[in-house]
Design an enzyme around this catalytic site. Structure first.
Site, mmCIF file in Angstrom:
data_model
loop_
_atom_site.group_PDB
_atom_site.id
_atom_site.type_symbol
_atom_site.label_atom_id
_atom_site.label_comp_id
_atom_site.label_asym_id
_atom_site.label_seq_id
_atom_site.Cartn_x
_atom_site.Cartn_y
_atom_site.Cartn_z
ATOM 1 N N HIS A 32 15.457 -14.118 9.598
ATOM 2 C CA HIS A 32 16.563 -15.066 9.711
ATOM 3 C C HIS A 32 16.937 -15.667 8.356
ATOM 4 O O HIS A 32 16.090 -15.935 7.508
ATOM 5 C CB HIS A 32 16.253 -16.158 10.739
ATOM 6 C CG HIS A 32 15.208 -17.154 10.351
ATOM 7 N ND1 HIS A 32 15.510 -18.310 9.662
ATOM 8 C CD2 HIS A 32 13.874 -17.197 10.569
ATOM 9 C CE1 HIS A 32 14.401 -19.021 9.483
ATOM 10 N NE2 HIS A 32 13.394 -18.365 10.023
ATOM 11 N N ASP A 81 11.118 -20.672 4.212
ATOM 12 C CA ASP A 81 11.335 -20.265 5.597
ATOM 13 C C ASP A 81 12.848 -20.159 5.799
ATOM 14 O O ASP A 81 13.510 -21.191 5.976
ATOM 15 C CB ASP A 81 10.715 -21.298 6.541
ATOM 16 C CG ASP A 81 10.984 -21.019 8.003
ATOM 17 O OD1 ASP A 81 11.314 -19.859 8.342
ATOM 18 O OD2 ASP A 81 10.883 -21.960 8.810
ATOM 19 N N GLU A 92 18.280 -19.075 13.807
ATOM 20 C CA GLU A 92 16.904 -19.049 14.332
ATOM 21 C C GLU A 92 16.359 -20.448 14.533
ATOM 22 O O GLU A 92 15.662 -20.721 15.520
ATOM 23 C CB GLU A 92 16.000 -18.258 13.371
ATOM 24 C CG GLU A 92 14.616 -17.943 13.918
ATOM 25 C CD GLU A 92 13.550 -18.970 13.539
ATOM 26 O OE1 GLU A 92 12.395 -18.805 13.966
ATOM 27 O OE2 GLU A 92 13.873 -19.942 12.814
ATOM 28 N N GLU A 93 16.670 -21.343 13.608
ATOM 29 C CA GLU A 93 16.097 -22.690 13.647
ATOM 30 C C GLU A 93 16.654 -23.540 14.793
ATOM 31 O O GLU A 93 16.125 -24.612 15.080
ATOM 32 C CB GLU A 93 16.353 -23.408 12.313
ATOM 33 C CG GLU A 93 15.758 -22.726 11.093
ATOM 34 C CD GLU A 93 14.233 -22.747 11.063
ATOM 35 O OE1 GLU A 93 13.613 -23.279 12.013
ATOM 36 O OE2 GLU A 93 13.657 -22.229 10.100
ATOM 37 N N ASP A 145 8.919 -13.361 9.121
ATOM 38 C CA ASP A 145 9.192 -14.788 9.020
ATOM 39 C C ASP A 145 8.122 -15.466 8.181
ATOM 40 O O ASP A 145 7.267 -14.823 7.564
ATOM 41 C CB ASP A 145 9.241 -15.396 10.430
ATOM 42 C CG ASP A 145 10.191 -16.582 10.538
ATOM 43 O OD1 ASP A 145 10.346 -17.306 9.547
ATOM 44 O OD2 ASP A 145 10.761 -16.791 11.621
#
Length: 346
Positions: free
Chosen positions: A65, A175, A203-204, A226
């Site tokens: 992501h 991240d 994604e978050e 990830d």
């Protein structure tokens, strides 16, 4: 090694809060265009590249992501201060006093709160929540602030990329810009199976891009790449540390969004061992990855995850070891090259 560190440095400095990932996608697309047989973006903004493999009987999907956690301007006060909402899982205790950049103009600001000497005794007992924080861009009024920013603008942490200590790096958005860099690096070699390289959005905030892209591709096997939390420092019981920096890349038994089936994990571990990859098993079953969205697609997708351990995740100062990143890269490359990856039993 120098190439991927430079790549991570450049990626981490780009702003790409969930829902606003286009700058990251533009950068990645420019870098990977020469390696891809095809490259496109879908309606949500997922960047999907394709490379034909030596075997077209199955489809492999690799997913990392692009989005990072950040802040969303939700109100401007009469004094010109910006109230905001978090985008993704941010601990409000780690952001007071931090520098941020707001909106496309990258307006500099500082996250502030009421000074401690004028707080009530009750307020001093706990760290301020988001309702007591604001972004100060130096404006003198709402009208003054509106010349520079607008409601809905995203803010990212203003945090330099730094190498330090024994092979460590520090930056915002590791991240998952580290995962993006690993995925980009994996495109340099021809995969065994036809492979789709997905740089996903959202994604978050709920694995949104992973869901839609996997429905589009319908892969036979998928690997989510990830970052994942570690707490290997003083004051934390060893059983609660989860992972150790310098221990290699991370594999999972399960986490908040995904249960990894035993045959799949056994297969991935065997490929790692055959290729001399240093890995560790995550011992704390929290956090979610794009794997959770992919695994549930249609009639189901066989799914694995590979992650790089990170201290201080979702903060302005994420910290990793370069050696762990290289082990993640090595394992992803091995999975891409493996003819055994699609076997049902191992």
């Amino acid at each position: 090694m120098e190439w991927i560190v430079t790549l991570i440095s450049e990626l981490s400095q780009l702003g790409g809060v969930s829902g606003d990932e286009s700058r990251v996608a533009d950068y990645i697309e420019e870098k990977i265009r020469d390696f891809a047989d095809d490259c496109r973006r879908d309606r949500l903004g997922n960047l999907i590249a394709f490379r034909k493999g030596t075997d077209s009987s199955k489809k492999l999907m690799l997913c990392a992501h692009m989005d990072e956690v950040g802040l969303l301007v939700s109100y401007i006060t009469d004094e010109g201060l910006l109230r905001f909402q978090p985008v993704g899982g941010i601990d409000p205790r780690v952001i007071t006093g931090r520098r941020v950049l707001v909106g496309e103009k990258q307006v500099p600001g500082v996250i502030g709160t009421k000074a401690i000497h004028i707080q009530t005794p009750e307020e001093r007992k706990q760290a301020p929540g988001f309702d007591r924080l604001y972004i100060d861009i130096g404006a003198t009024s709402r009208e003054d602030a509106q010349k520079a920013v607008s409601l809905g603008d995203c803010a990212v942490f203003d945090s330099d990329f730094v190498t330090f200590g024994d092979g460590c790096i520090k930056a915002k958005a590791l991240d998952n810009r580290v995962g993006c860099a690993v995925l980009m690096e994996s495109m340099r070699m021809r995969p065994h199976y036809d492979t789709y390289y997905v740089f996903s959005v959202g994604e978050e905030v709920g694995l949104r891009g992973a869901y839609t892209s996997s429905y589009d591709i319908e892969p036979d096997f998928a690997v989510a790449i990830d970052s994942t939390t570690t707490a290997d420092y003083a004051g934390v019981d060893e059983r609660d540390q989860g992972l150790k920096l310098g221990g290699g890349c991370a594999l999972f038994l399960m986490e908040s969004t995904t249960y990894y089936f035993k045959d799949t994990l056994k297969k991935v571990r065997r490929i790692a061992q055959e290729n001399g990859v240093r890995y560790q098993m995550k011992q704390i079953m929290v956090g979610g990855l794009d794997a959770g969205g992919i695994q549930r697609t249609a009639s189901g997708v066989e799914t694995a995850s590979v992650a790089t351990p990170c201290r201080y995740l979702h903060s302005p100062s994420c910290m990793m070891k370069i050696s762990d990143i290289l082990e993640t890269e090595k394992l992803v490359a091995a999975l891409c090259q493996s003819a055994d990856l699609m076997k049902r039993r191992s």
